[in-house]
Scaffold this motif. Structure first.
Motif, PDB file in Angstrom:
ATOM      1  N   GLN A  59       0.468  -1.324   0.055  1.00 23.61           N
ATOM      2  CA  GLN A  59       0.197   0.011   0.334  1.00 23.61           C
ATOM      3  C   GLN A  59       1.157   1.387   0.098  1.00 23.61           C
ATOM      4  OE1 GLN A  59      -3.118  -0.165   3.223  1.00 23.61           O
ATOM      5  NE2 GLN A  59      -4.354   2.354   1.887  1.00 23.61           N
ATOM      6  N   LEU A  60       1.366   1.813  -1.498  1.00 24.64           N
ATOM      7  CA  LEU A  60       1.990   2.968  -1.747  1.00 24.64           C
ATOM      8  C   LEU A  60       1.552   3.914  -2.505  1.00 24.64           C
ATOM      9  CD1 LEU A  60       4.958   3.715  -0.164  1.00 24.64           C
ATOM     10  CD2 LEU A  60       5.950   2.957  -2.602  1.00 24.64           C
ATOM     11  N   ASN A  61       0.893   4.748  -2.145  1.00 27.94           N
ATOM     12  CA  ASN A  61       0.765   5.950  -2.706  1.00 27.94           C
ATOM     13  C   ASN A  61       0.985   6.713  -3.473  1.00 27.94           C
ATOM     14  OD1 ASN A  61      -2.511   5.707  -1.084  1.00 27.94           O
ATOM     15  ND2 ASN A  61      -1.543   6.092   0.790  1.00 27.94           N
ATOM     16  N   GLY A  62       2.182   7.005  -2.837  1.00 23.37           N
ATOM     17  CA  GLY A  62       3.551   8.254  -3.313  1.00 23.37           C
ATOM     18  C   GLY A  62       4.127   8.191  -2.239  1.00 23.37           C
ATOM     19  N   CYS A  63       5.770   8.452  -2.604  1.00 22.28           N
ATOM     20  CA  CYS A  63       6.610   8.741  -1.936  1.00 22.28           C
ATOM     21  C   CYS A  63       7.574   9.731  -2.776  1.00 22.28           C
ATOM     22  CB  CYS A  63       7.725   7.823  -1.211  1.00 22.28           C
ATOM     23  SG  CYS A  63       8.050   6.768  -2.701  1.00 22.28           S
ATOM     24  N   GLY A  64       8.767  11.166  -2.259  1.00 18.74           N
ATOM     25  CA  GLY A  64       9.400  11.493  -2.973  1.00 18.74           C
ATOM     26  C   GLY A  64       9.350  12.172  -3.795  1.00 18.74           C
ATOM     27  N   GLY A  65       7.713  13.256  -3.375  1.00 22.02           N
ATOM     28  CA  GLY A  65       7.194  14.747  -3.639  1.00 22.02           C
ATOM     29  C   GLY A  65       6.445  13.641  -4.854  1.00 22.02           C
ATOM     30  N   VAL A  66       5.704  12.463  -5.250  1.00 28.75           N
ATOM     31  CA  VAL A  66       4.986  12.191  -6.537  1.00 28.75           C
ATOM     32  C   VAL A  66       3.853  11.624  -5.487  1.00 28.75           C
ATOM     33  CG1 VAL A  66       6.451  12.925  -7.947  1.00 28.75           C
ATOM     34  CG2 VAL A  66       6.299   9.974  -7.259  1.00 28.75           C
ATOM     35  N   PRO A 275       5.360  13.497   0.938  1.00 32.23           N
ATOM     36  CA  PRO A 275       7.040  13.824   1.189  1.00 32.23           C
ATOM     37  C   PRO A 275       8.196  12.798   2.326  1.00 32.23           C
ATOM     38  CG  PRO A 275       4.405  15.098   3.047  1.00 32.23           C
ATOM     39  CD  PRO A 275       3.848  13.204   1.947  1.00 32.23           C
ATOM     40  N   VAL A 276       7.639  11.665   2.075  1.00 33.41           N
ATOM     41  CA  VAL A 276       8.534  10.176   1.637  1.00 33.41           C
ATOM     42  C   VAL A 276       9.968  11.391   1.220  1.00 33.41           C
ATOM     43  CG1 VAL A 276       8.949   8.299   2.385  1.00 33.41           C
ATOM     44  CG2 VAL A 276       7.198   8.784   3.016  1.00 33.41           C
ATOM     45  N   GLY A 277      10.660  10.974   2.375  1.00 33.14           N
ATOM     46  CA  GLY A 277      11.864  11.288   1.655  1.00 33.14           C
ATOM     47  C   GLY A 277      11.942  12.719   0.810  1.00 33.14           C
ATOM     48  N   THR A 278      11.533  13.951   1.160  1.00 33.93           N
ATOM     49  CA  THR A 278      11.202  15.297   0.934  1.00 33.93           C
ATOM     50  C   THR A 278      11.058  15.893   2.449  1.00 33.93           C
ATOM     51  OG1 THR A 278       8.852  15.414   0.496  1.00 33.93           O
ATOM     52  CG2 THR A 278      10.264  14.407  -0.714  1.00 33.93           C
ATOM     53  N   ASP A 279      11.288  17.091   2.387  1.00 35.82           N
ATOM     54  CA  ASP A 279      11.018  18.192   3.134  1.00 35.82           C
ATOM     55  C   ASP A 279       9.676  18.983   2.998  1.00 35.82           C
ATOM     56  OD1 ASP A 279      11.752  19.850   1.240  1.00 35.82           O
ATOM     57  OD2 ASP A 279      13.038  21.515   2.005  1.00 35.82           O
ATOM     58  N   MET A 280       8.357  18.307   2.561  1.00 35.29           N
ATOM     59  CA  MET A 280       6.922  19.174   2.085  1.00 35.29           C
ATOM     60  C   MET A 280       6.823  19.115   3.187  1.00 35.29           C
ATOM     61  SD  MET A 280       6.342  16.607  -1.305  1.00 35.29           S
ATOM     62  CE  MET A 280       4.305  17.345  -1.642  1.00 35.29           C
ATOM     63  N   TYR A 292       1.867  17.946   6.957  1.00 38.92           N
ATOM     64  CA  TYR A 292       2.840  16.996   7.637  1.00 38.92           C
ATOM     65  C   TYR A 292       2.836  17.996   8.787  1.00 38.92           C
ATOM     66  CZ  TYR A 292       6.801  13.836   8.026  1.00 38.92           C
ATOM     67  OH  TYR A 292       7.234  13.107   8.567  1.00 38.92           O
ATOM     68  N   ARG A 293       2.804  17.020   9.742  1.00 43.72           N
ATOM     69  CA  ARG A 293       2.950  18.029  11.051  1.00 43.72           C
ATOM     70  C   ARG A 293       2.713  16.904  11.616  1.00 43.72           C
ATOM     71  NH1 ARG A 293      -2.342  22.020  11.291  1.00 43.72           N
ATOM     72  NH2 ARG A 293      -1.250  23.461   9.254  1.00 43.72           N
ATOM     73  N   CYS A 297       0.611  12.884   8.521  1.00 46.76           N
ATOM     74  CA  CYS A 297      -0.432  13.760   7.450  1.00 46.76           C
ATOM     75  C   CYS A 297      -2.116  13.611   8.058  1.00 46.76           C
ATOM     76  CB  CYS A 297      -0.137  13.075   6.519  1.00 46.76           C
ATOM     77  SG  CYS A 297       1.453  13.151   6.294  1.00 46.76           S
ATOM     78  N   VAL A 298      -2.475  15.220   8.081  1.00 47.87           N
ATOM     79  CA  VAL A 298      -3.486  15.540   8.517  1.00 47.87           C
ATOM     80  C   VAL A 298      -4.133  16.048   8.090  1.00 47.87           C
ATOM     81  CG1 VAL A 298      -3.262  14.351  10.766  1.00 47.87           C
ATOM     82  CG2 VAL A 298      -2.603  16.282   9.933  1.00 47.87           C
ATOM     83  N   SER A 299      -5.423  15.991   7.828  1.00 51.82           N
ATOM     84  CA  SER A 299      -6.143  17.319   6.982  1.00 51.82           C
ATOM     85  C   SER A 299      -6.344  18.597   8.127  1.00 51.82           C
ATOM     86  CB  SER A 299      -7.595  17.023   5.963  1.00 51.82           C
ATOM     87  OG  SER A 299      -8.293  16.275   7.237  1.00 51.82           O
ATOM     88  N   ALA A 300      -6.951  19.276   8.024  1.00 55.57           N
ATOM     89  CA  ALA A 300      -7.425  20.514   7.761  1.00 55.57           C
ATOM     90  C   ALA A 300      -8.815  20.126   9.398  1.00 55.57           C
ATOM     91  CB  ALA A 300      -8.346  21.363   7.163  1.00 55.57           C
ATOM     92  N   ASP A 301      -9.541  18.729   8.735  1.00 57.85           N
ATOM     93  CA  ASP A 301     -10.373  18.643   9.973  1.00 57.85           C
ATOM     94  C   ASP A 301     -10.123  17.443  10.871  1.00 57.85           C
ATOM     95  OD1 ASP A 301     -10.404  16.779   8.404  1.00 57.85           O
ATOM     96  OD2 ASP A 301     -12.527  16.321   8.117  1.00 57.85           O
ATOM     97  N   GLY A 302      -8.484  16.832  10.897  1.00 56.99           N
ATOM     98  CA  GLY A 302      -8.362  16.226  11.748  1.00 56.99           C
ATOM     99  C   GLY A 302      -7.971  14.993  10.974  1.00 56.99           C
ATOM    100  N   THR A 303      -8.497  14.310   9.853  1.00 56.08           N
ATOM    101  CA  THR A 303      -8.852  13.604   9.011  1.00 56.08           C
ATOM    102  C   THR A 303      -7.271  12.449   8.719  1.00 56.08           C
ATOM    103  OG1 THR A 303     -10.975  13.775   8.575  1.00 56.08           O
ATOM    104  CG2 THR A 303      -9.217  11.803   7.507  1.00 56.08           C
ATOM    105  N   LEU A 304      -6.186  11.753   9.063  1.00 54.31           N
ATOM    106  CA  LEU A 304      -5.448  11.145   8.563  1.00 54.31           C
ATOM    107  C   LEU A 304      -5.677  10.925   6.911  1.00 54.31           C
ATOM    108  CD1 LEU A 304      -4.859   8.508  10.726  1.00 54.31           C
ATOM    109  CD2 LEU A 304      -3.430  10.608  10.955  1.00 54.31           C
ATOM    110  N   GLY A 305      -4.574  11.581   6.370  1.00 53.53           N
ATOM    111  CA  GLY A 305      -4.635  10.816   5.126  1.00 53.53           C
ATOM    112  C   GLY A 305      -3.047  10.797   4.837  1.00 53.53           C
ATOM    113  N   GLY A 306      -2.738   8.878   5.152  1.00 56.06           N
ATOM    114  CA  GLY A 306      -1.477   8.341   4.480  1.00 56.06           C
ATOM    115  C   GLY A 306      -0.710   8.580   5.540  1.00 56.06           C
ATOM    116  N   SER A 307       0.299   7.919   4.880  1.00 53.24           N
ATOM    117  CA  SER A 307       1.337   8.782   6.779  1.00 53.24           C
ATOM    118  C   SER A 307       2.960   9.291   5.602  1.00 53.24           C
ATOM    119  CB  SER A 307       1.578   7.457   7.021  1.00 53.24           C
ATOM    120  OG  SER A 307       2.532   6.471   6.793  1.00 53.24           O
ATOM    121  N   ALA A 308       3.503   8.665   6.248  1.00 56.62           N
ATOM    122  CA  ALA A 308       5.044   9.671   5.925  1.00 56.62           C
ATOM    123  C   ALA A 308       5.994   8.736   6.394  1.00 56.62           C
ATOM    124  CB  ALA A 308       5.355  10.941   6.210  1.00 56.62           C
ATOM    125  N   LEU A 309       5.788   7.091   6.424  1.00 58.19           N
ATOM    126  CA  LEU A 309       6.340   6.382   6.913  1.00 58.19           C
ATOM    127  C   LEU A 309       7.114   5.355   6.373  1.00 58.19           C
ATOM    128  CD1 LEU A 309       6.239   4.024   9.848  1.00 58.19           C
ATOM    129  CD2 LEU A 309       4.527   2.635   8.480  1.00 58.19           C
TER     130      LEU A 309
END
Length: 380
Positions: A59-66, A275-280, A292-293, A297-309
């Motif tokens: 399960q990998l949505n993206g990484c490296g800025g993409v 964000p994985v592998g970047t400073d996004m 990414y904080r 990874c969370v939206s403005a309403d606090g919903t988790l949106g994937g990870s930076a793991l």
């Protein structure tokens, strides 16, 4: 012929401190006594590091800025793979989350072509949606979520398991014959973003659903009078479960409980994002801006949106926080996902004839190198 020496080697069953690992082109040749090393073309001294089977991320949505959803292209897959290698992941399923039929078809066409030359890195496509329950949609774009339909299911089934390896859907919204349409072609059907009752879940497991996507997240919980999807997973020993071991999606105590109950059916996934592998610090997913904080990874309403793991971080968390033995954590990241996909004859282990995909790291879980289809890359 390449020899890796002076390392602790973890296979799927054993741990060796006195062996050299021989590689010829893209295949593992043998593990031989270190003091009986045959003539080879090159010897690499790993200075006591650990060598494990290359990690497999389902399960990998993206990484490296993409983000795969943002650009369904060869370049995106190349960037994802090169970023993965830095944390020991040598094989993965690019994950397309809920989107339009046109984008799904484009992803299927791309993977069909890409795998002709990258079959050991991209193992196929993971379609996470759009056949989800809107009550449990999470960060997914509700405009595209819908019940399963025969036209798109036929397209997926015709593509087959060599192109579409895994489909996440809400099983309570799919008929048994629709599930069988996919499983009969060898495609793994996983329950996710689901509000299924315990009874509905067990019924669909018996019909062929054999995995759950990010256990505990976006699914009906385990309660005393309503065991839900989570209870059904724990009550059905043959069903695999992916889990995000970042400490944000699931409490470490819950991971420990899941491992005690699921054993060799619990699989580490990252659910990683750009964000994985970047400073996004932010990106778009499902039409929402995600920030990414503080490691999550969370939206403005606090919903988790994937990870930076990353997978090496997931393994470290399992060892350091969940107290899972290293050998078992490595199996959760390599052997067990290979078994689920039916690829355990060539991936997920260190043995003669297996693809030479290897992760190399030290006792502090710092990556020292990776072997990708027989090519060694130092990471220090």
């Amino acid at each position: 012929m390449l020899a890796l020496t002076n390392a602790t080697i973890y296979t799927s069953k054993d741990v060796f401190d006195d062996r050299a690992l021989l590689i010829d082109r893209d295949r593992i040749v043998d593990l031989v006594p270190a003091d009986a090393l045959p003539e080879v073309d090159a010897v690499i001294d790993l200075h006591g590091q650990i060598v494990a089977p290359g990690f497999i991320d389902l399960q990998l949505n993206g990484c490296g800025g993409v983000m795969f959803n943002d650009a369904i292209t060869v370049e995106t897959l190349d960037i994802m793979h090169q970023t993965n290698l830095k944390s020991g992941t040598t094989s993965f399923l690019p994950t397309l989350i809920t989107t339009s039929d046109e984008e799904i078809k484009a992803a299927i066409d791309l993977i069909k072509i890409y795998r002709k030359t990258h079959s050991a890195s991209v193992l196929g496509l993971h379609l996470e949606g759009p056949f989800l329950n809107p009550k449990r949609k999470g960060i997914h774009n509700g405009n595209y979520i819908r019940a399963a339909d025969r036209i798109m299911l036929d397209i997926i089934a015709v593509a087959g398991k060599e192109v579409v390896r895994l489909v996440t859907l809400a099983p309570e919204l799919a008929a048994v014959e629709e599930i069988k349409l996919l499983t009969d072609r060898g495609i793994v059907v996983s329950a996710g973003h689901t509000d299924a009752t315990y009874e509905e879940a067990i019924d669909r497991f018996e019909a062929g659903v054999n995995m759950t996507t990010h256990l505990f997240n976006a699914m009906s919980p385990w309660q005393g009078r309503k065991p839900g999807m989570v209870g059904a997973v724990f009550d059905h020993p043959e069903v695999y479960a992916g889990i995000i071991a970042d400490g944000h999606h699931v409490h470490f105590a819950s991971i420990a409980l899941a491992h005690r109950l699921k054993q060799n059916k619990l699989i580490l996934v990252t659910d990683a994002t750009p964000p994985v592998g970047t400073d996004m610090t932010s990106f778009i997913i499902g039409g929402n801006e995600v920030f990414y904080r503080d490691g999550k990874c969370v939206s403005a309403d606090g919903t988790l949106g994937g990870s930076a793991l990353t997978m090496i971080e997931a393994i470290a968390n399992c060892v350091q926080h969940v107290r899972i033995p290293l050998a078992e954590a490595l199996r959760m990241a390599s052997t067990y996902p290979a078994q689920l996909l039916g690829l355990h004859h060539k991936l997920g282990d260190i043995a003669p004839g297996y693809v030479a995909n290897l992760a190399i790291f030290d006792r502090e879980f710092q990556m020292g190198g990776v072997v990708d289809r027989g090519w060694f890359y130092g990471l220090r």
